[in-house]
Design an enzyme around this catalytic site. Structure first.
Site, PDB file in Angstrom:
ATOM      1  N   ASP A   1     -95.549   0.762  71.952  1.00 27.82           N
ATOM      2  CA  ASP A   1     -95.984  -0.053  70.811  1.00 27.82           C
ATOM      3  C   ASP A   1     -95.203  -1.361  70.794  1.00 27.82           C
ATOM      4  O   ASP A   1     -95.587  -2.553  71.349  1.00 27.82           O
ATOM      5  CB  ASP A   1     -96.416   0.824  69.688  1.00 27.82           C
ATOM      6  CG  ASP A   1     -97.525   0.053  68.923  1.00 27.82           C
ATOM      7  OD1 ASP A   1     -97.958  -1.108  69.224  1.00 27.82           O
ATOM      8  OD2 ASP A   1     -97.592   0.513  67.674  1.00 27.82           O
TER       9      ASP A   1
ATOM     10  N   ARG B   1     -95.959  -7.897  60.198  1.00 28.96           N
ATOM     11  CA  ARG B   1     -96.890  -8.587  60.736  1.00 28.96           C
ATOM     12  C   ARG B   1     -96.791  -9.911  60.458  1.00 28.96           C
ATOM     13  O   ARG B   1     -96.930 -11.026  61.615  1.00 28.96           O
ATOM     14  CB  ARG B   1     -98.480  -8.316  60.358  1.00 28.96           C
ATOM     15  CG  ARG B   1     -99.468  -8.040  61.523  1.00 28.96           C
ATOM     16  CD  ARG B   1    -100.572  -7.416  60.891  1.00 28.96           C
ATOM     17  NE  ARG B   1    -101.374  -7.953  59.972  1.00 28.96           N
ATOM     18  CZ  ARG B   1    -102.589  -8.059  59.817  1.00 28.96           C
ATOM     19  NH1 ARG B   1    -103.479  -7.297  60.627  1.00 28.96           N
ATOM     20  NH2 ARG B   1    -103.187  -8.595  58.750  1.00 28.96           N
TER      21      ARG B   1
ATOM     22  N   HIS C   1    -102.303   6.029  67.828  1.00 25.21           N
ATOM     23  CA  HIS C   1    -101.798   6.496  66.547  1.00 25.21           C
ATOM     24  C   HIS C   1    -102.453   7.704  66.040  1.00 25.21           C
ATOM     25  O   HIS C   1    -101.842   8.639  65.952  1.00 25.21           O
ATOM     26  CB  HIS C   1    -101.877   5.348  65.405  1.00 25.21           C
ATOM     27  CG  HIS C   1    -100.948   3.910  65.832  1.00 25.21           C
ATOM     28  ND1 HIS C   1     -99.496   4.056  65.965  1.00 25.21           N
ATOM     29  CD2 HIS C   1    -101.207   2.881  66.119  1.00 25.21           C
ATOM     30  CE1 HIS C   1     -99.165   2.780  66.481  1.00 25.21           C
ATOM     31  NE2 HIS C   1    -100.370   2.158  66.414  1.00 25.21           N
TER      32      HIS C   1
END
Ligand code: ZN
Length: 448
Positions: free
Chosen positions: A314, A77, A263
């Site tokens: 994703d 991230r 998920h």
């Protein structure tokens, strides 16, 4: 605009049929009839939707594969946030166009874009609050991709309500600014074909306060949320609410067939079963979940409750439908130390995976599709029966070989709601889309 496809083999709502003519009219399958005309395609299948993507992340694919010490989802991230500072609206449109072209060539007919990049770098809103949503819509128009646009509500940095910082500010909305964004998004898709859909996506239990999740869930259309992806997220939700993520979500909203739980990797068997019985789709992203080291979902709980599942790409680190399905199956084999764990007795793994992904994505994206049937959208893919992995095979063995022994190279033609956008394995606008895509990737990768 009508078209007739003559298929040597086709997987229809009634199962496999040989030598059939499929008539497409107005973007839908009008008729399926026996035909003795020479086939125009070898193997015709329904083409599934890709139910979860963050398009801009395609440009980061492969850039986060170095060990950095405590390497996990959170280090990934950090790179994403650096990358975000460099992205312009033109970049977003060019990347999304290139990505949708790749997805269509891999055999996906539609895309659920979980769109959460809304603001300029630093978090300043654009003059048009839906500027970047409009760029996603433009990419769908350029490529012919069937779009279900899912604008994302993202309000805070964690369950303690802390403010967004750094790259996250590009995602930020308030409930008021989100209402304006939704209006702009509706305008942005107004010029697209009538199979286009608009839904909504509260980002996660971390990023949206509980009361706002409940309010945004009252909007019409498909509803998607990231939930129970990471064990750290499970612990954070448990610490703040006293409940695990899926149980907490179920206490805030009525889970229904409009919901897709992205998920749900760390849902317990009871939570997964409850969501499945409520009709929610399990939105699985097997390649990304493997790449991020998330964990393995207990698919037996979903299946035993009669639940639906679909596939999303994703992070878009790889665009391969066959590999997504293979990765899902292999993760279950490794976890259970068993072969063909998802197929029922006497059934084919390939058929179970492929058909399941078609039906789950059709529901998740609110597309009347998922099977080749009169009245359904003509979301179709033709495979090359002369591909080495498929030569000489018929029926379910085609799907087994396509997923486990081949790759998307066998994809010859793809129709999205009747738009015949992949021919001979190439997107019809590849020569126009690819050069800009490559130039943008090269430039952005110098900053990452
Ligand atoms: Zn995601």
């Amino acid at each position: 605009m009508s078209e007739i496809i003559i298929a040597a083999q086709a997987l229809t709502e009634d199962g496999w049929r040989n030598n059939v003519a499929i008539t497409i009219e107005g973007g839908r399958v009008e008729a399926i009839e026996p035909s003795d005309a020479p086939p125009t395609v070898d193997i015709l299948l329904p083409a599934p939707g890709n139910l979860h993507s963050h398009a801009f992340q395609r440009a980061m694919a492969g850039l986060t594969e170095q060990q950095t010490g405590n390497d996990n989802f959170w280090s990934w991230r950090a790179l994403m946030y650096r990358f975000l500072e460099a992205l312009t609206p033109d970049d977003v449109e060019v990347i999304a166009s290139g990505l949708m072209m790749e997805m269509l060539e891999a055999g996906y007919a539609a895309l659920g874009e979980f769109h959460y990049l809304h603001n300029a770098p630093g978090g300043t809103p654009y003059d048009n609050p839906a500027e970047l949503a409009a760029r996603i819509a433009a990419a769908a128009g350029t490529t012919g991709m069937g779009l279900t646009l899912l604008p994302v509500l993202y309000m805070q940095g964690g369950l303690d309500g802390r403010a967004l910082e750094g790259g996250q500010r590009r995602f930020a909305s308030t409930e008021d600014s989100f209402a304006a964004l939704m209006e702009g998004a509706a305008q942005a898709i107004a010029g697209l074909p009538d199979d286009t859909r608009l839904g909504v996506a509260p980002h996660s239990l971390r990023a949206v306060p509980a009361d706002a999740i409940a309010r945004v869930a009252a909007r019409p259309g498909p509803k998607h949320i990231h939930v129970a992806e990471q064990t750290a997220e499970v612990e954070e939700v448990l610490a703040h609410t006293g409940a695990r993520p899926m149980a907490h979500l179920a206490s805030l909203v009525d889970l229904s067939p409009e919901w897709t739980l992205i998920h749900c990797t760390h849902g317990t068997a009871a939570e997964l079963g409850e969501a499945a019985r409520a009709g929610a789709v399990a939105g699985l992203c097997p390649i990304t979940e493997s790449n991020l080291g998330d964990g393995i979902i207990e698919m037996a709980a979903v299946q035993e409750a009669g639940g639906r599942f679909g596939i999303g790409s994703d992070s878009n680190v790889r665009i391969s439908l066959a590999e997504e399905l293979r990765t899902l199956d292999y993760s279950q084999r490794l976890a259970r130390r068993a072969r063909n764990p998802l197929a029922g007795p006497g059934q084919s793994s390939g058929r179970t995976l492929y058909q399941g992904a078609c039906l789950g994505a059709a529901q998740a994206l609110a597309r009347g599709a998922g099977t080749i049937a009169p009245g359904n959208l003509a979301d179709l893919v033709a495979l090359d029966g002369a591909a080495p992995s498929l030569a000489g095979l018929t029926g379910d063995r085609v799907l087994d070989a396509h997923i486990f022994a081949g790759d998307d190279g066998a994809v010859r033609d793809v129709w999205s709601a009747g738009r015949h956008v992949v021919r001979g394995g190439r997107h019809v606008a590849r020569d126009r889309i690819a050069p800009a895509f490559m130039a943008t990737l090269r430039r952005l990768r110098t900053v990452a």
